[in-house]
Design a protein around this motif. Structure first.
Motif, short mmCIF file in Angstrom:
data_model
loop_
_atom_site.label_atom_id
_atom_site.label_comp_id
_atom_site.label_asym_id
_atom_site.label_seq_id
_atom_site.Cartn_x
_atom_site.Cartn_y
_atom_site.Cartn_z
N PRO A 1 0.83 -1.21 0.00
CA PRO A 1 0.00 0.00 0.00
C PRO A 1 0.86 1.26 0.00
CG PRO A 1 -0.65 -1.53 1.75
CD PRO A 1 0.66 -2.00 1.21
N LEU A 2 0.35 2.26 -0.68
CA LEU A 2 1.01 3.56 -0.70
C LEU A 2 0.41 4.44 0.38
CD1 LEU A 2 1.04 4.13 -4.55
CD2 LEU A 2 2.97 3.47 -3.10
N GLU A 3 1.29 5.24 0.96
CA GLU A 3 0.84 6.13 2.01
C GLU A 3 1.62 7.44 1.89
OE1 GLU A 3 -0.02 5.72 6.78
OE2 GLU A 3 1.71 4.74 5.84
N VAL A 4 0.98 8.50 2.31
CA VAL A 4 1.68 9.78 2.31
C VAL A 4 2.68 9.82 3.46
CG1 VAL A 4 1.38 12.21 2.82
CG2 VAL A 4 -0.07 11.12 1.14
N ARG A 5 3.87 10.29 3.17
CA ARG A 5 4.82 10.49 4.27
C ARG A 5 4.54 11.87 4.84
NH1 ARG A 5 11.11 10.26 3.34
NH2 ARG A 5 11.62 11.69 5.03
N ALA A 6 3.75 11.89 5.90
CA ALA A 6 3.17 13.15 6.37
C ALA A 6 4.23 14.15 6.80
CB ALA A 6 2.19 12.88 7.51
N ASP A 7 5.38 13.66 7.28
CA ASP A 7 6.39 14.61 7.77
C ASP A 7 7.43 14.94 6.70
OD1 ASP A 7 7.60 12.21 7.64
OD2 ASP A 7 8.59 12.34 9.59
N ARG A 8 7.11 14.65 5.45
CA ARG A 8 8.02 15.00 4.37
C ARG A 8 8.16 16.52 4.26
NH1 ARG A 8 10.48 17.24 1.32
NH2 ARG A 8 11.30 16.68 -0.74
N GLU A 9 7.07 17.21 4.56
CA GLU A 9 7.08 18.65 4.40
C GLU A 9 6.07 19.22 5.38
OE1 GLU A 9 7.14 19.77 0.30
OE2 GLU A 9 6.42 21.78 0.72
N PHE A 10 6.34 20.41 5.84
CA PHE A 10 5.42 21.06 6.77
C PHE A 10 4.84 22.32 6.15
CE2 PHE A 10 8.58 18.68 9.20
CZ PHE A 10 7.74 17.83 9.90
N PHE A 11 3.73 22.72 6.67
CA PHE A 11 3.03 23.86 6.09
C PHE A 11 2.57 24.81 7.18
CE2 PHE A 11 2.87 20.33 3.27
CZ PHE A 11 3.05 20.89 2.02
N LEU A 12 2.59 26.07 6.85
CA LEU A 12 2.15 27.07 7.81
C LEU A 12 0.82 27.65 7.36
CD1 LEU A 12 5.42 29.09 8.46
CD2 LEU A 12 4.60 27.00 9.54
N GLY A 13 -0.02 27.91 8.35
CA GLY A 13 -1.27 28.59 8.07
C GLY A 13 -1.48 29.69 9.07
N VAL A 14 -1.86 30.86 8.58
CA VAL A 14 -2.17 31.96 9.48
C VAL A 14 -3.52 32.54 9.09
CG1 VAL A 14 -1.50 34.23 10.30
CG2 VAL A 14 0.27 32.53 9.79
N LYS A 15 -4.39 32.61 10.06
CA LYS A 15 -5.68 33.25 9.84
C LYS A 15 -5.67 34.61 10.53
CE LYS A 15 -10.30 33.89 10.68
NZ LYS A 15 -11.40 34.24 9.79
N VAL A 16 -6.07 35.61 9.79
CA VAL A 16 -6.11 36.97 10.33
C VAL A 16 -7.54 37.29 10.74
CG1 VAL A 16 -5.61 39.38 9.86
CG2 VAL A 16 -4.31 37.60 8.69
N THR A 17 -7.77 37.52 12.01
CA THR A 17 -9.09 37.99 12.42
C THR A 17 -8.96 39.47 12.78
OG1 THR A 17 -8.93 37.66 14.81
CG2 THR A 17 -9.38 35.72 13.49
N ASP A 18 -10.04 40.03 13.23
CA ASP A 18 -9.99 41.47 13.50
C ASP A 18 -9.20 41.79 14.76
OD1 ASP A 18 -11.86 40.16 14.96
OD2 ASP A 18 -13.28 41.82 15.03
N ARG A 19 -8.96 40.79 15.60
CA ARG A 19 -8.26 41.10 16.84
C ARG A 19 -7.04 40.24 17.12
NH1 ARG A 19 -12.95 40.57 21.08
NH2 ARG A 19 -13.82 42.07 19.58
N GLU A 20 -6.86 39.19 16.36
CA GLU A 20 -5.69 38.37 16.63
C GLU A 20 -5.27 37.59 15.39
OE1 GLU A 20 -6.41 35.31 19.50
OE2 GLU A 20 -8.16 34.54 18.44
N LEU A 21 -4.07 37.02 15.51
CA LEU A 21 -3.61 36.10 14.48
C LEU A 21 -3.63 34.70 15.07
CD1 LEU A 21 -0.43 37.97 13.15
CD2 LEU A 21 -2.70 37.90 12.11
N ILE A 22 -4.04 33.74 14.27
CA ILE A 22 -3.97 32.35 14.67
C ILE A 22 -3.04 31.68 13.69
CG2 ILE A 22 -5.29 30.32 15.32
CD1 ILE A 22 -7.82 32.05 15.05
N GLY A 23 -2.03 31.00 14.23
CA GLY A 23 -1.07 30.37 13.35
C GLY A 23 -0.89 28.91 13.69
N VAL A 24 -0.65 28.09 12.67
CA VAL A 24 -0.41 26.67 12.90
C VAL A 24 0.70 26.15 12.01
CG1 VAL A 24 -2.77 26.09 13.61
CG2 VAL A 24 -2.15 25.99 11.20
N VAL A 25 1.33 25.10 12.49
CA VAL A 25 2.18 24.28 11.64
C VAL A 25 1.44 22.98 11.43
CG1 VAL A 25 4.43 23.16 11.37
CG2 VAL A 25 4.24 25.23 12.76
#
Lengths: 386, 386
Positions: free
Chosen positions: B75-99
């Motif tokens: 079976p084929l599977e994604v190597r999840a830790d091959r690459e990481f991604f950042l996400g930032v959501k801008v709200t009116d009062r704060e930033l939320i960020g994730v890896v």
DNA sequence: CCGGTAAATTAACTTCGTCAAGAAATTAAG
DNA sequence: CTTAATTTCTTGACGAAGTTAATTTACCGG
């Protein structure tokens, strides 16, 4: 699958050929370079794709008119009389049939009452209609291969099964199969509103729009939606039921059981009913109501105004939700609907959110034959769609 | 175009590779033959497409577990830790960020108040957030190439321009370009609801559905729509504004100027306002209102019930119009929204037309971080989307 | 150890489209 | 009248991507 005979004549063999064919079909006469520019194909690819289409007689080269510097263009055009198409729309009381050319322009129109709604009777009626239409010209008989049939309700286009049609009181009728036994044509069965949306998309006001909605006003109120390059189908067979969007909290109860539906206020039946209660005259006809309203009867005008508001709110819902480029509002005899065109536009303008109000609103009548033209359009579509 | 550096690392070079990658990504471990069966590709094509993905480290072969007759699957599977991604959501009062990893699973979450809504300040804040997120692990710093940023409002994803964002009071801010000057990553800017819809589509409850809707309840009420294989964009930048669908004729006037909008009745702000007038207590907070309603305060319960009806009618509109397979209703702390879950379902059931009522309704909470996860998901998407 | 069986791979072939060069058909200039 | 300029269309070599059919691989059971 719909029983379809192998059409070895099918001119479309590859994506590029389909692209070239459809752009020439919808964008009128275009030069090859122009096709290339508009589609992103290379001009070489256009030349190659156009050749078989020309050889098969589907496209022709016109002489160039204005000439500038350089080699003059030789625009490509669809040879509209290369092939003819039949469309039959089944309503609850009659059949409407048309012959069209490749560009879905109507050449012949026929109406024929439907004595019974039983599937067998309908199939016989359609077969007769087909014979009558083809008898109109020798050319039709020779160069017609596809028939489109449309029905209101839930239709599985791939199998030709009518899963449910309230107007005809049908449930699980294999219309495509039954027709194939009697008619020697490639048959496609589909929903009526979807079909007419296809017609607009390729040959009408939908040309050039990435997304649009077509709203049909009448006994029922429906809506065809084109988004992301395709007509929205609805996963459970339901889509475009703008008539059953709830727009008033306190509206009348609709025949579907819900409250405040657009259709319960703005369908022709609903308008008649409301006009009768408003005036107290139980025998009023639609024609009388329209003339009365035109003459200034305030009670009647109010009925139309309310209908306009309901429709405008429905349209705003569509605009807010999917953000189409245009909405085509089109009713059987929209001449009558001039009575609430203003209300539709006003309500839409106030209820559409932000930039959604920029959505272009086209109001125009929808002659009965157009429904059959839609049926023919899905027949044309078989030429270039998979 | 968004300023994007050529990612020579991009693993996807052809349609087939993209198909294989996305199916393995979304359908978990799958054998090559299975991928072939599900996608319609030939098994040879799958083998070929999988090779470069394996060589680049994006896919790995697992050992087969159950073994039957014949050669065992690998079976084929994604190597999840091959690459990481950042996400930032801008709200009116704060930033939320994730890896997140390749499968958009959140690894780190950070919140950070936003002192000012000025574009420069926001850009600085995002840059700091990115630095902080990457500092969490050496691996992140080495194997992160893409950043997704999301904002409420009208965003042109292709150029990275924020055309209009009411919450931030922005108009025509070239956010993508500004960020690219400070951050050395491939940056994608998009609308927040669309982003979270993408996340659901690839990694959440949208997997496997041909069409679905994601409704977000909160200060605003939005809706992401997937139809015909893509997220609906809206031609004028507006789409999915389910919050501004008019559902009550006599409803309160919404901040958008229209009457009877869902948002004017069911947004958190609207609920608080209505609860305050209902009880006469001007200082009530949402938490107090919720506990009050839970304890059985009839006035408060009525407020929630009415909100539930409004939402149910909005959902029914979506179902009637586009007929999605599923609707995911998801609110910030839907724990509170249990107070009107019943009304939502009941209203939906009565107002949905015919088979549209078969549409699956999923109600579940939406933690704040999910918004940033959506941003990361659009970053992941850049791997395999054009 | 030897078939049997299904998965994966390989290799030859097909199809489709691009690229780059050139042919065709015209205008403009010398 | 010839030549250059210009634009459209055509051609053929090439390459990318996917197919089919044969082959190899890896396991089962006798």
């Amino acid at each position: 699958m719909t029983p379809r005979r192998q059409s070895s004549r099918a001119p479309v063999t590859s994506p590029a050929v389909a692209t070239v064919f459809t752009t020439v079909l919808t964008q009128g006469p275009v030069s090859r370079v122009d096709v290339a520019r508009r589609t992103g194909l290379s001009s070489a690819a256009v030349t190659k794709a156009a050749r078989p289409l020309i050889e098969a007689g589907y496209l022709i080269e016109r002489d160039s008119e204005q000439s500038g510097i350089g080699r003059p263009v030789s625009p490509l055009e669809v040879r509209a009389d290369r092939e003819f198409f039949l469309g039959v729309k089944v309503t609850d009381r009659e059949l409407i049939g048309v012959v069209t050319d490749l560009r879905a322009r109507m050449l012949v129109t026929k109406f024929r009452p439907l004595p019974s709604r039983k599937p067998d009777a309908v199939v016989d009626g359609i077969a007769e209609m087909v014979t009558a239409l083809l008898a109109e010209s020798k050319a039709y008989k020779q160069r017609t291969h596809c028939l489109g049939v449309t029905v209101a309700g839930d239709v599985d286009r791939d199998t030709g099964h009518v899963r449910y049609s309230p107007f005809l009181h049908w449930r699980d009728v294999a219309l495509g199969g039954l027709l194939a036994e009697k008619i020697d044509l490639e048959i496609t069965v589909d929903n009526d509103v979807k079909a007419i949306t296809v017609a607009e998309r390729w040959f009408g006001d939908g040309v050039g729009a990435n997304s649009f909605a077509l709203v049909t006003l009448g006994t029922g109120i429906g809506c065809g939606l084109v988004v992301n390059g395709g007509v929205v189908a609805g996963s459970h067979g339901v889509a475009g039921e703008i008539g059953h969007i709830p727009v008033f909290g306190d509206g009348p109860v609709c025949h579907c059981g819900a409250t405040g539906c657009v259709e319960a206020i703005a369908s022709t039946d609903a308008i008649v009913a409301q006009a009768r209660t408003a005036t107290g005259e139980a025998g009023l006809t639609m024609a009388e109501i329209v003339t009365g309203a035109r003459l200034g009867d305030t009670a009647l005008r109010k009925v139309f105004a309310r209908a306009g508001v309901a429709i405008g709110r429905g349209l705003a819902s569509v605009a807010n939700l999917v953000g189409p480029e245009r909405i085509i509002v089109s009713g059987e005899g929209l001449d009558a609907y001039d009575l609430f065109a203003d209300e539709i536009r006003e309500t839409f303008a106030t209820q559409a959110f932000g930039a959604a109000a920029q959505c272009e609103l086209i109001l125009r009548p929808l002659p009965f034959e157009e429904w059959a033209r839609g049926a023919a359009a899905i027949a044309v579509q078989t030429l270039f769609l998979s």
